[in-house]
Design a protein around this motif. Structure first.
Motif, PDB file in Angstrom:
ATOM      1  N   ILE A   3       4.990   6.383  -2.536  1.00  0.00           N
ATOM      2  CA  ILE A   3       3.564   6.233  -2.800  1.00  0.00           C
ATOM      3  C   ILE A   3       2.779   6.643  -1.549  1.00  0.00           C
ATOM      4  O   ILE A   3       3.207   6.355  -0.433  1.00  0.00           O
ATOM      5  N   GLU A   7      -2.900   7.222  -3.018  1.00  0.00           N
ATOM      6  CA  GLU A   7      -2.567   6.528  -4.266  1.00  0.00           C
ATOM      7  C   GLU A   7      -2.836   5.026  -4.143  1.00  0.00           C
ATOM      8  O   GLU A   7      -3.313   4.395  -5.079  1.00  0.00           O
ATOM      9  N   VAL A   8      -2.536   4.471  -2.972  1.00  0.00           N
ATOM     10  CA  VAL A   8      -2.780   3.041  -2.763  1.00  0.00           C
ATOM     11  C   VAL A   8      -4.284   2.765  -2.839  1.00  0.00           C
ATOM     12  O   VAL A   8      -4.716   1.787  -3.454  1.00  0.00           O
ATOM     13  N   VAL A  11      -5.201   2.761  -6.475  1.00  0.00           N
ATOM     14  CA  VAL A  11      -4.773   1.531  -7.153  1.00  0.00           C
ATOM     15  C   VAL A  11      -5.671   0.356  -6.754  1.00  0.00           C
ATOM     16  O   VAL A  11      -5.991  -0.502  -7.585  1.00  0.00           O
ATOM     17  N   ALA A  12      -6.125   0.349  -5.518  1.00  0.00           N
ATOM     18  CA  ALA A  12      -7.051  -0.713  -5.079  1.00  0.00           C
ATOM     19  C   ALA A  12      -8.350  -0.647  -5.874  1.00  0.00           C
ATOM     20  O   ALA A  12      -8.905  -1.681  -6.248  1.00  0.00           O
ATOM     21  N   LEU A  27      -0.182  -2.211   3.067  1.00  0.00           N
ATOM     22  CA  LEU A  27       0.259  -2.156   1.668  1.00  0.00           C
ATOM     23  C   LEU A  27       0.991  -0.864   1.343  1.00  0.00           C
ATOM     24  O   LEU A  27       1.928  -0.862   0.546  1.00  0.00           O
TER      25      LEU A  27
END
Lengths: 95, 485
Positions: A3, A7-8, A11-12, A27
């Motif tokens: 990831i 991308e993180v 997603v957040a 994260l």
């Protein structure tokens, strides 16, 4: 990498979490490690296996459509950060 | 015999005989909380006044001969249970000002049977954790060793018992959250079958796995508590409408001729030698009591943790969407109108572990990844469940360790989520299979308790309670008390 940082961040946003850049950094590393670990499920051939959503076989639980006492306005609103008359108040949605 | 060594039935007898009163028992618990909880931190809310008022009422009922099975017995519940008029914060900043507007069914049933609520117990935030270090109220400390964790997520529920602060408690178990802390704190913890106990009014974490159960000093108390809380509830459509047996009446049936399976995948490297030794000694006790010991296999055990952390986080990401600063909880004002408020509220209200699980779950459910992660995990879950059902064709119950080690040190695993998750390796499969299991004390690793896990067939809590009772009658591990004074 399983990831990326981008991308993180995405997603957040999907999770409605305003994360600090340092939180995103941490994260990214942790989610990468965890996603690497769960990869082990791919060792198993699950072709034709039915997915289990609930351990106990269940059907939709129907009941008669009857009017019954409910929580009531006062108790439903007692924990609201902001309320007015019989409504929850939220920030303006449309300018 | 001091009250702290008595079972609930013995206490009931003492109450009926006028040897003590509910007010006296309640005062004793409150005094114990006052004397020890600065060190343990098991309670987040103590309801001293209402407890004493309820105790006085219980004493009048006892005097009038109208006592139920729990009349006058002081208990406490995990802060995940809605308790009308009492703060219910679920270990989270986001609910720090939330007062429950109604009662959870399981708690209401205890109260209907006369139990006295002492207060609400500390826990990992939203029941996510294995050490009770993820609480907005600070960590709980293990009464056996204050430098060690009590286990989680029902850490307060186990530690309060071990510290002698209450006579029974309620917890919840999604991946081991009753059994692992029970094992770390040297008490009995029962996770009933999925559907056995109503979850109405229990704050949801992972809805296909969560289950309510008791933590107690002895097996008889667990049987009594289960009998009170179990059963169908129209308010929870996932509770199952099947009869609740009289768990107390059948408790002394023994294990002669019972077939007990040892899943070979649970006796692996990485299992602490002290745990292995204690569990092996317990196996010999069962052999001596006439049980037949059979080796079995649960071949998909090694996949359970990975499977769990996809399913549980996916469900959590959905369940925790409701904390948006609109209907309850602490709201933070943010730039960007409504969604800015959501994002700020949630970022400030949730702790790191909860954020991590929401993120992982959201990712696993997101477009393009659903089949590879969530659906795959649900299929593997089928394999894990089938392992158990096949094993139960050969044996009546399974015997395993609860955790690979005794209680670990505070801070030991907080920087490594994966290591923390792996401490639940022996408890998680039971939740995925949806069946029942209990933890009971079976030895000591130095000063730290060790737990034995008995896993039963779905809705066969009776048999694991019988087997646990038979073991307890042969040993005195359950009578050990934490050296806390």
């Amino acid at each position: 990498m399983k990831i990326t940082r981008e991308e993180v961040e995405h997603v957040a946003r999907l999770s409605r979490l305003a994360l600090e850049p340092t939180e995103i950094d941490v994260l990214t590393g942790q989610m990468d490690q965890l996603l690497g670990y769960v990869e082990k499920l791919n060792e198993l051939d699950t072709e034709g296996i039915v997915a289990t959503a609930h351990a106990v076989p269940m059907e939709n639980a129907f009941r008669a459509d009857e009017v019954k006492p409910s929580l009531g306005l006062e108790r439903a609103l007692q924990n609201a950060p902001q309320s007015e008359e019989s409504c929850f108040v939220v920030p303006k949605v449309i300018e | 015999m001091s009250f702290s060594q008595m079972s609930i039935r013995q206490l009931q007898q003492a109450l009926r005989d006028g040897k003590t009163s509910s007010v006296e028992l309640t005062r004793a618990c409150l005094a114990r909380i006052a004397a020890t909880d600065e060190r343990i931190n098991a309670f987040v809310t103590v309801c001293a006044e209402t407890a004493l008022a309820a105790a006085a009422e219980a004493d009048s009922k006892l005097a009038a001969g109208e006592a139920g099975p729990l009349t006058g017995i002081p208990i406490a519940v995990k802060d995940i249970f809605n308790t009308a008029g009492v703060r219910t914060s679920c270990g989270s900043r986001i609910l720090e000002n939330y007062t429950a507007p109604y009662d959870a069914t399981a708690f209401a049933r205890l109260q209907e049977q006369g139990a006295i609520l002492l207060g609400k117990l500390n826990m990992d935030e939203f029941a996510m954790g294995s050490s009770n270090e993820n609480s907005a109220n600070g960590p709980v400390r293990n009464p056996w060793d204050l430098e060690r964790v009590p286990g989680g997520s029902s850490g307060g529920s186990a530690a309060a018992l071990a510290a002698g602060q209450a006579f029974a408690t309620l917890g919840t178990d999604t991946g081991g959250s009753i059994r692992q802390p029970a094992s770390f704190c040297g008490v009995v913890g029962l996770k009933p079958t999925y559907g056995r106990v109503s979850r109405y009014g229990v704050i949801a974490y992972a809805s296909s796995l969560d289950q309510v159960g008791p933590l107690t000093h002895c097996v008889e108390d667990a049987a009594l508590m289960l009998g009170v809380v179990a059963g169908y509830d129209p308010a929870d459509s996932t509770s199952v409408d099947c009869p609740v047996p009289d768990y107390l009446a059948g408790l002394d049936a023994g294990v002669k001729g019972m077939k007990i399976g040892l899943p070979r995948e649970y006796f692996i490297e990485g299992l602490d030698p002290a745990i292995k030794q204690a569990v092996e000694a317990a196996i010999e006790v069962y052999r001596g009591l006439g049980a037949e010991i059979v080796e079995v296999s649960l071949p998909h055990t090694d996949y359970a943790v990975a499977c769990y952390y996809l399913i549980a986080t996916a469900e959590a990401s959905s369940n925790l969407a409701r904390y948006d600063g609109v209907r309850y909880g602490v709201r933070q004002q943010g730039e960007g109108g409504l969604s800015g408020m959501y994002e700020k509220t949630r970022a400030a209200g949730f702790g790191d572990e909860v954020k991590r699980r929401i993120m992982l779950g959201t990712y696993a459910l997101s477009s393009g990844y659903y089949d590879a992660y969530y659906l795959k995990a649900q299929k593997v879950r089928t394999l894990i469940r089938e392992d158990f059902l096949k094993a139960f064709e050969q044996v009546d119950l399974l015997l395993t360790p609860v955790a690979p080690t005794a209680a670990f040190k505070l801070g030991e695993k907080t920087d490594d989520p994966l290591q923390m998750y792996l401490s639940d390796i022996f408890t998680i499969p039971v939740n995925l299979a949806g069946t029942c299991a209990l933890s009971l004390p079976c030895g000591m690793d130095g000063q730290l308790p060790i737990g034995l896990q008995l896993i039963g067939q779905p809705f066969d809590e009776m048999r694991i309670l019988q087997a646990a009772k038979a073991y307890e009658a042969e040993t005195d591990w359950h009578q050990q008390r934490a050296p806390l004074d």
